[in-house]
Design an enzyme around this catalytic site. Sequence first.
Site, PDB file in Angstrom:
ATOM      1  N   ASP A  13       0.878  -1.181   0.000  1.00  0.00           N
ATOM      2  CA  ASP A  13       0.000   0.000   0.000  1.00  0.00           C
ATOM      3  C   ASP A  13       0.911   1.225   0.000  1.00  0.00           C
ATOM      4  OD1 ASP A  13      -2.441   1.564   0.374  1.00  0.00           O
ATOM      5  OD2 ASP A  13      -1.818   1.843   2.439  1.00  0.00           O
ATOM      6  N   SER A  14       0.294   2.398  -0.166  1.00  0.00           N
ATOM      7  CA  SER A  14       1.062   3.634  -0.080  1.00  0.00           C
ATOM      8  C   SER A  14       1.625   3.841   1.328  1.00  0.00           C
ATOM      9  CB  SER A  14       0.154   4.814  -0.417  1.00  0.00           C
ATOM     10  OG  SER A  14      -0.952   4.811   0.466  1.00  0.00           O
ATOM     11  N   CYS A  76      -4.274  -1.537  -1.994  1.00  0.00           N
ATOM     12  CA  CYS A  76      -4.500  -0.096  -2.119  1.00  0.00           C
ATOM     13  C   CYS A  76      -5.362   0.101  -3.361  1.00  0.00           C
ATOM     14  CB  CYS A  76      -3.148   0.588  -2.292  1.00  0.00           C
ATOM     15  SG  CYS A  76      -3.244   2.332  -2.734  1.00  0.00           S
ATOM     16  N   GLU A 157      -4.613   8.791   8.730  1.00  0.00           N
ATOM     17  CA  GLU A 157      -3.166   8.601   8.985  1.00  0.00           C
ATOM     18  C   GLU A 157      -2.716   9.412  10.194  1.00  0.00           C
ATOM     19  OE1 GLU A 157      -0.404   7.108   7.430  1.00  0.00           O
ATOM     20  OE2 GLU A 157      -1.464   6.097   5.807  1.00  0.00           O
ATOM     21  N   CYS A 189     -11.176   2.562  -0.290  1.00  0.00           N
ATOM     22  CA  CYS A 189      -9.847   2.977   0.161  1.00  0.00           C
ATOM     23  C   CYS A 189      -9.543   2.125   1.387  1.00  0.00           C
ATOM     24  CB  CYS A 189      -9.834   4.458   0.530  1.00  0.00           C
ATOM     25  SG  CYS A 189      -8.277   4.995   1.276  1.00  0.00           S
ATOM     26  N   HIS A 191      -7.805   2.630   3.858  1.00  0.00           N
ATOM     27  CA  HIS A 191      -7.762   3.344   5.139  1.00  0.00           C
ATOM     28  C   HIS A 191      -9.134   3.389   5.817  1.00  0.00           C
ATOM     29  CE1 HIS A 191      -3.919   4.844   3.698  1.00  0.00           C
ATOM     30  NE2 HIS A 191      -3.713   5.435   4.858  1.00  0.00           N
TER      31      HIS A 191
HETATM   32  N1  DGL Z   1      -4.892   3.179   0.946  1.00  0.00           N
HETATM   33  C1  DGL Z   1      -4.988   3.946  -0.282  1.00  0.00           C
HETATM   34  C2  DGL Z   1      -6.140   3.412  -1.131  1.00  0.00           C
HETATM   35  O1  DGL Z   1      -6.707   2.356  -0.844  1.00  0.00           O
HETATM   36  C3  DGL Z   1      -5.244   5.417  -0.087  1.00  0.00           C
HETATM   37  C4  DGL Z   1      -4.245   6.255   0.585  1.00  0.00           C
HETATM   38  C5  DGL Z   1      -3.440   7.143  -0.329  1.00  0.00           C
HETATM   39  O2  DGL Z   1      -3.968   8.107  -0.908  1.00  0.00           O
HETATM   40  O3  DGL Z   1      -2.270   6.854  -0.423  1.00  0.00           O
HETATM   41  O4  DGL Z   1      -6.477   4.028  -2.124  1.00  0.00           O
END
Ligand code: DGL
Length: 269
Positions: A13-14, A76, A157, A189, A191
């Site tokens: 993931d990011s 992600c 975050e 997402c 998150h």
């Molecule tokens: N976890 C990322 C997603 O599922 C989003 C976070 C980011 O923008 O890096 O898109």
Amino acid sequence: MVKNPCSPIGVFDSGIGGLTVAHAITKLLPNESLVYFGDTAHLPYGDKSEAAIQAYSIKIADVLLSRGCKVIVIACNSASSASYELLKEYVNKQAHVINVIDPMVTWVASHLAGKKIGLIGTKRTIQSGIYSRKLKEITESITLSSLATPLLAPMIEEGYFNNKISHDLIEEYLQNKMFENIDALILACTHYPLIKSEIESYFKNTINILDSSEIVALALKDLLVSNNLLSHSPPSHSFLVSDYTESFEASTQLFFGKIVRLQKHPLWN
Ligand code: DGL
């Protein structure tokens, strides 16, 4: 293709959002070893160009392949929308690749035919139009209303949830008219599972809030079973990040259920 069931699963993931998916995998598949890569040096992906995310994804795939991963899970949505096809081609039979979008699309198409569904995610995911495109390939019967909610991932975050700020921001986004009378909302997402209960409360628990972590873990299990790749050995996990801060390590508890020890692994040498 890597055939050894004892090889680890690569998950990336990011940042640490993908730990929600990693956590679901460890619950469903307790014998699988994970190599998690959080590209914290380049977070957030949601605001980056497709080309930039593709470049990061290739570098991360190199790291995961060098660790012998049998499957790469793109945990992600932003990277799944930007890099899945490219990564499959790049990895080319060295490992299986799965993303977080297809399992959700398949689930929604088979359980929510004829319904009106909302979707929230990063700018990259929403602008790609990938959910509506993939859904339409399976069924025309679902009405999808998508909204970019770019402030949510950075808010999470920073540890801002279950408080007034998250309450107000969630309300600001979700009171959009496009979400009137929806039957379900997709959290596009990785998150967002951390604010799932706040979103459920906003809708007074009247609609289904769909988070992909368990659905993706199930898709991974199907893949492992059908390729005879299920591990039966005790697991050992490693967690790599491209930039290290103590606050990230502390935040892993929120996403993974317990603190994990992060190792720094720069993407560019
Ligand atoms: N976890 C990322 C997603 O599922 C989003 C976070 C980011 O923008 O890096 O898109």
